[in-house]
Design an enzyme around this catalytic site. Structure first.
Site, mmCIF file in Angstrom:
data_model
loop_
_atom_site.group_PDB
_atom_site.id
_atom_site.type_symbol
_atom_site.label_atom_id
_atom_site.label_comp_id
_atom_site.label_asym_id
_atom_site.label_seq_id
_atom_site.Cartn_x
_atom_site.Cartn_y
_atom_site.Cartn_z
ATOM 1 N N ALA A 11 6.665 -10.868 7.086
ATOM 2 C CA ALA A 11 5.819 -9.678 7.024
ATOM 3 C C ALA A 11 4.620 -9.879 7.937
ATOM 4 O O ALA A 11 4.254 -11.009 8.262
ATOM 5 C CB ALA A 11 5.358 -9.462 5.586
ATOM 6 N N GLY B 33 9.603 -12.698 4.939
ATOM 7 C CA GLY B 33 10.368 -11.451 5.006
ATOM 8 C C GLY B 33 11.516 -11.520 6.003
ATOM 9 O O GLY B 33 12.485 -10.767 5.878
ATOM 10 N N GLU C 246 14.187 -13.169 4.071
ATOM 11 C CA GLU C 246 14.561 -12.238 2.991
ATOM 12 C C GLU C 246 15.462 -11.130 3.529
ATOM 13 O O GLU C 246 16.418 -10.719 2.872
ATOM 14 C CB GLU C 246 13.294 -11.667 2.342
ATOM 15 N N GLU D 232 5.557 -18.195 2.045
ATOM 16 C CA GLU D 232 4.517 -17.315 1.501
ATOM 17 C C GLU D 232 3.461 -18.049 0.682
ATOM 18 O O GLU D 232 2.282 -17.696 0.693
ATOM 19 C CB GLU D 232 5.161 -16.216 0.642
HETATM 20 C C1 3H9 Z 1 5.912 -12.433 4.056
HETATM 21 O O1 3H9 Z 1 6.851 -12.447 4.790
HETATM 22 C C2 3H9 Z 1 5.891 -11.676 2.770
HETATM 23 C C3 3H9 Z 1 7.255 -11.210 2.389
HETATM 24 O O2 3H9 Z 1 7.696 -11.951 1.293
HETATM 25 C C4 3H9 Z 1 7.322 -9.738 2.108
HETATM 26 C C5 3H9 Z 1 6.453 -9.268 0.996
HETATM 27 C C6 3H9 Z 1 6.594 -7.786 0.594
HETATM 28 N N1 3H9 Z 1 2.030 -11.861 10.849
HETATM 29 O O3 3H9 Z 1 1.554 -19.523 15.107
HETATM 30 P P1 3H9 Z 1 1.626 -19.052 16.501
HETATM 31 C C7 3H9 Z 1 0.883 -14.315 15.214
HETATM 32 S S1 3H9 Z 1 4.495 -13.263 4.424
HETATM 33 C C8 3H9 Z 1 1.124 -11.557 11.802
HETATM 34 O O4 3H9 Z 1 0.543 -19.443 17.440
HETATM 35 P P2 3H9 Z 1 3.951 -20.678 16.945
HETATM 36 C C9 3H9 Z 1 -0.185 -15.392 15.252
HETATM 37 O O5 3H9 Z 1 -1.353 -14.966 14.606
HETATM 38 C C10 3H9 Z 1 4.784 -13.959 5.996
HETATM 39 N N2 3H9 Z 1 0.912 -12.316 12.894
HETATM 40 O O6 3H9 Z 1 3.042 -19.386 17.165
HETATM 41 C C11 3H9 Z 1 -0.374 -15.549 16.743
HETATM 42 O O7 3H9 Z 1 -1.162 -14.465 17.193
HETATM 43 P P3 3H9 Z 1 -2.203 -14.620 18.393
HETATM 44 C C12 3H9 Z 1 5.669 -15.136 5.952
HETATM 45 C C13 3H9 Z 1 1.651 -13.407 13.021
HETATM 46 O O8 3H9 Z 1 5.069 -20.533 17.879
HETATM 47 C C14 3H9 Z 1 1.038 -15.354 17.290
HETATM 48 O O9 3H9 Z 1 1.737 -14.623 16.289
HETATM 49 N N3 3H9 Z 1 5.729 -15.739 7.274
HETATM 50 C C15 3H9 Z 1 2.604 -13.785 12.065
HETATM 51 O O10 3H9 Z 1 3.139 -21.914 16.942
HETATM 52 C C16 3H9 Z 1 1.773 -16.640 17.578
HETATM 53 O O11 3H9 Z 1 1.724 -17.463 16.411
HETATM 54 C C17 3H9 Z 1 4.865 -16.670 7.639
HETATM 55 O O12 3H9 Z 1 4.004 -17.089 6.899
HETATM 56 C C18 3H9 Z 1 2.791 -12.961 10.937
HETATM 57 N N4 3H9 Z 1 3.700 -13.239 9.995
HETATM 58 O O13 3H9 Z 1 4.477 -20.557 15.447
HETATM 59 C C19 3H9 Z 1 5.032 -17.202 9.035
HETATM 60 N N5 3H9 Z 1 3.176 -14.954 12.454
HETATM 61 O O14 3H9 Z 1 -1.355 -14.928 19.583
HETATM 62 C C20 3H9 Z 1 3.706 -17.288 9.747
HETATM 63 C C21 3H9 Z 1 2.607 -15.271 13.623
HETATM 64 O O15 3H9 Z 1 -2.900 -13.322 18.419
HETATM 65 N N6 3H9 Z 1 3.821 -17.703 11.114
HETATM 66 N N7 3H9 Z 1 1.689 -14.355 13.969
HETATM 67 O O16 3H9 Z 1 -3.073 -15.771 17.987
HETATM 68 C C22 3H9 Z 1 4.034 -18.974 11.480
HETATM 69 O O17 3H9 Z 1 4.180 -19.861 10.672
HETATM 70 C C23 3H9 Z 1 4.049 -19.288 12.948
HETATM 71 O O18 3H9 Z 1 3.379 -18.249 13.611
HETATM 72 C C24 3H9 Z 1 5.463 -19.423 13.550
HETATM 73 C C25 3H9 Z 1 5.355 -19.534 15.104
HETATM 74 C C26 3H9 Z 1 6.098 -20.689 12.980
HETATM 75 C C27 3H9 Z 1 6.316 -18.227 13.252
#
Ligand code: 3H9
Length: 702
Positions: A65, A105, A108, A128
């Site tokens: 998400a 998500g 999911e 999450e």
């Molecule tokens: C969820 O899914 C809830 C569900 O259960 C549904 C409920 C109803 N959202 O980390 P990076 C941005 S909760 C918004 O440097 P990497 C990040 O801010 C979610 N933005 O890259 C950055 O922006 P900027 C569960 C996001 O390659 C850019 O993308 N998922 C999100 O080192 C690059 O990110 C997570 O918790 C996001 N979800 O790592 C995963 N994700 O360039 C969270 C990333 O402006 N994300 N951004 O600074 C991560 O763990 C890492 O970003 C990932 C990539 C491993 C994916």
């Protein structure tokens, strides 16, 4: 200009492809869920389509998400209408084709498809809990049905990412593609293979059961790490619901629990920390077009505790690294220490012997400076004295190629002075690791005034490549992390002079969420280490606030765990700190000699004395232009000093108290205690204008 749709439908003969295109990581941003549903409906309505593939453009399947949408009141689809609810209702089979990340998500949605395939490099997980919520898109209900309740509990309460191979083993994916396979082509072939299969397999239809004891056992096992937090327990409750309720009821229970978390203090703090950790990588004044240099041949000078740890950090991330010390003897001892550190990990089961051997083989002891001539990045970690470091830099400058970068692991010294002994001051900067360097996440990249942006960018990317969170700091005594923390270290001992005991202060900080109390940490590090720093500062500054109690413990040989006595006493072979009446008596005697009146303290007063001192100093650092952002300081405290993540960081926590209240308290301590509490000008300005710390505008970086 037309913008590409966030989701598009393509066709390859009888296969429809729903492709998510929401860069950079395909989070489920505005319009994505609606786009998927729309494409799904179109594909089902198209008589020529026999099966459907869901995949992501760019570097990932779907990273989850959109975290920026949480807590904003952004409207979401209702239960029953979400992608998670309608994908497996599709009359035609839907295959999730995963590359990059399928997280939260993302996974999911994949679990709501009929089939899941992945490339070997893909990672999946439900992280999450790390942002203070639970998987709210059916993840807590479907994962136990696929992987079993215990595996689901493990994954959901830890939030860890797992490899595609492990996902296959756990039954989360159905098929692992061979290395090098083209995902789109392979997904189309797979989809054709299952196009006629009926009935369509739905995860929701699978049975799930669990020994009821596993839930309480999990609650017990996370109790210490999860203290003060709600999300890990709600995650367990939701998985428990999956095992005790029909699927649709479980989904509703999951949504109810999710609703309790989304706007909780811990979720807000953890979301803040997530974005702060990404912001910290950005240098706002970096000219466009400057790139980090992709180094190939790193070396470390100094095989002591820090140098050895830094070499291990390189080796742990696959780099061959050279290591040099002043004498063969010191180098041998250093290598032995590295070997024994790895062996301890093998003994504990966190590292395989085979992996240890590989890592050790990447660390190459060398016998002289000439062996460094092909190195392009050198990290110096010799004794923390200018007169020891300067000759090392002179020699390095002499033997290294003109493009090589020279970084110092100094924790406080003037790096501009150090750079001045070289002919390349623009290629000299600081890379300050925290001990143990192979474990601690923070890398403070110090930017002396003459360092080029390329030098700084290369140091920042070096950190990232070896698993660190790099944060930039200005060239000021103690840089940003240690300088902002130093008043805390003094204040905790001054509290003893006024009537506190080490165990009382430690308890307050542990209750707040630190993994250990600061006195116990001192005993672990060795009290002689901080005594050295105090001596240096006292010599440089006649007004330096001495800490007679701490100095006395060192004088009588109470150096901490290594002497079985420090702030606490220790039984032989045991690291448990025991309060020591002898220390209480020393404190009382010295406080009496100093003429400090004794009184009692509330927990809040102890907490604020320690943390407000850090806030005030950090504000001084910001007003001097030695740090870019309050959130950078927060990241440093999270990853350098164990500040509890679910409290966001030092400034995030202080914003919850309110800048005016923080200022008023500091101003009153200034009256009571004198100059060490003189409020920073930035802090006063913020308080007077009612500006939150998060919106503070520091002076331009110098
Ligand atoms: C969820 O899914 C809830 C569900 O259960 C549904 C409920 C109803 N959202 O980390 P990076 C941005 S909760 C918004 O440097 P990497 C990040 O801010 C979610 N933005 O890259 C950055 O922006 P900027 C569960 C996001 O390659 C850019 O993308 N998922 C999100 O080192 C690059 O990110 C997570 O918790 C996001 N979800 O790592 C995963 N994700 O360039 C969270 C990333 O402006 N994300 N951004 O600074 C991560 O763990 C890492 O970003 C990932 C990539 C491993 C994916």
């Amino acid at each position: 200009m037309t913008t590409a749709p966030v989701v598009r439908l393509e066709k390859d003969g009888d296969i429809a492809l729903i492709i998510v295109n929401y860069p950079p990581v395909n989070a489920l941003g505005p319009g994505v869920a609606e786009g998927i549903i729309d494409c799904l409906n179109q594909a089902n309505a198209d008589a020529s389509v026999r099966a459907i593939v869901l995949m992501g453009d760019g570097r990932s399947f779907i990273a989850g998400a959109d975290i920026r949408g949480f807590g904003t009141g952004r409207k979401r689809l209702a239960i029953g209408e979400r992608t998670y609810d309608v994908l497996d209702g599709s009359a035609k089979p839907v295959v999730a084709a995963i590359h990059g990340y399928a997280l939260g998500g993302g996974l999911e949605n994949a679990m709501a498809c009929h089939y899941r395939i992945a490339v070997p490099s893909a990672k999946v997980g439900l992280p999450e809990v790390q942002i203070g919520i639970l998987p709210g898109g059916g993840g807590t209900q479907r994962l136990p049905r696929l992987a079993g309740a215990q595996a689901a509990l493990d994954m959901i309460t830890s939030g860890r990412h797992i490899s595609a191979a492990e996902a296959l083993k756990l039954g989360i994916i159905d098929h692992l593609l061979p290395a090098g396979a083209d995902l789109r082509t392979a997904a189309i072939t797979y989809a054709r293979g299952i196009a006629a299969a009926r009935p369509l397999p739905r995860v929701r239809d699978k049975a799930v059961s669990a020994d009821p004891g596993i839930f309480d056992a999990m609650r017990k096992s996370i109790a210490r790490k999860a203290r003060n937090q709600k999300a890990p327990y709600h995650c367990i409750a939701a998985v428990e619901a999956a095992c005790t309720m029909p699927f649709d009821d479980g989904v509703r229970e999951e949504a109810r629990l999710f609703g309790e978390l989304e706007n909780s203090d811990e979720a807000k703090a953890l979301r803040y920390a997530f974005f702060a950790e990404r912001e910290v990588a950005k240098l706002p004044d970096m000219p466009v077009g400057i790139e980090a240099v992709d180094f190939k041949a790193p070396a470390v000078i100094g095989a002591g505790t820090m140098g050895g740890g830094i070499a291990m950090a390189f080796a742990d991330y696959g780099f061959d690294v050279k290591i040099l010390d002043a004498s063969q003897d010191a180098l041998d001892r250093g290598m032995e220490k590295i070997r024994s550190n790895y062996a301890t990990s093998v003994k504990r089961g966190s590292l395989k012997q085979e992996e240890m051997d590989k890592r050790l083989a990447r660390i190459h002891p060398i016998s002289g400076y000439e062996d460094l001539k092909d190195c392009d990045v050198v990290v110096e970690a010799v004794f923390e004295r200018m007169d020891v470091k300067k000759p090392v830099f002179e020699k390095l400058d002499e033997v290294l190629g003109p493009d090589a970068f020279l970084y110092s692991n100094s924790s406080a010294l003037d790096l501009d002075e150090l750079a001045s002994v070289t002919k390349r001051p623009e290629r000299v900067a600081g890379t300050h690791f925290f001990s143990p360097a192979n474990v601690m996440k923070l890398l403070e990249v110090v930017r002396p005034p003459r360092a080029s942006f390329e030098t700084v960018a290369t140091a920042m990317s070096l950190g990232r490549k070896i698993g660190k969170i790099s944060a930039i700091a200005g060239n000021t005594d103690g840089f940003v992390a240690n300088r902002s923390r130093a008043p805390f270290n003094s204040e905790m001992v001054i509290l003893l002079e006024e009537g506190c005991l080490p165990e009382q202060v430690d308890k307050v900080m542990i209750d707040f969420g630190y993994p250990m109390g600061p006195f116990a940490v001192g005993d672990l590090a060795g009290l002689d280490i901080s005594a050295e720093g105090r001596k240096r500062r006292a010599a440089a500054n006649p007004n330096y606030r001495k800490l007679p109690i701490a100095d006395h413990l060192v004088e009588i040989g109470r150096l901490g765990q290594k002497t079985s006595a420090g702030w606490y006493r220790y039984e032989k072979g045991d690291r448990t700190p025991h309060p020591d009446p002898e220390v209480a008596a020393i404190i009382k005697r010295i406080a009496g000699e100093m003429g400090v009146p004794q009184r009692s303290f509330t927990d809040q007063e102890i907490l604020r004395r320690l943390l407000f001192s850090g806030i005030n100093e950090a504000c001084k650092i910001l007003e001097e232009g030695k740090a870019y952002r309050t959130s950078d300081v927060d990241v440093m405290w999270l990853h350098g000093f164990g500040f509890p993540r679910y409290r966001g960081g030092l400034f995030f926590w202080a914003d919850n108290i309110g800048v005016r209240e923080v200022y008023n308290q500091i101003a009153s301590w200034h009256q009571q205690y004198g100059e060490r509490w003189a409020p920073s000008k930035l802090l006063r300005d913020l308080a007077e204008s009612g500006t939150a710390f998060k919106d503070a505008k520091p002076a331009p970086f110098v």
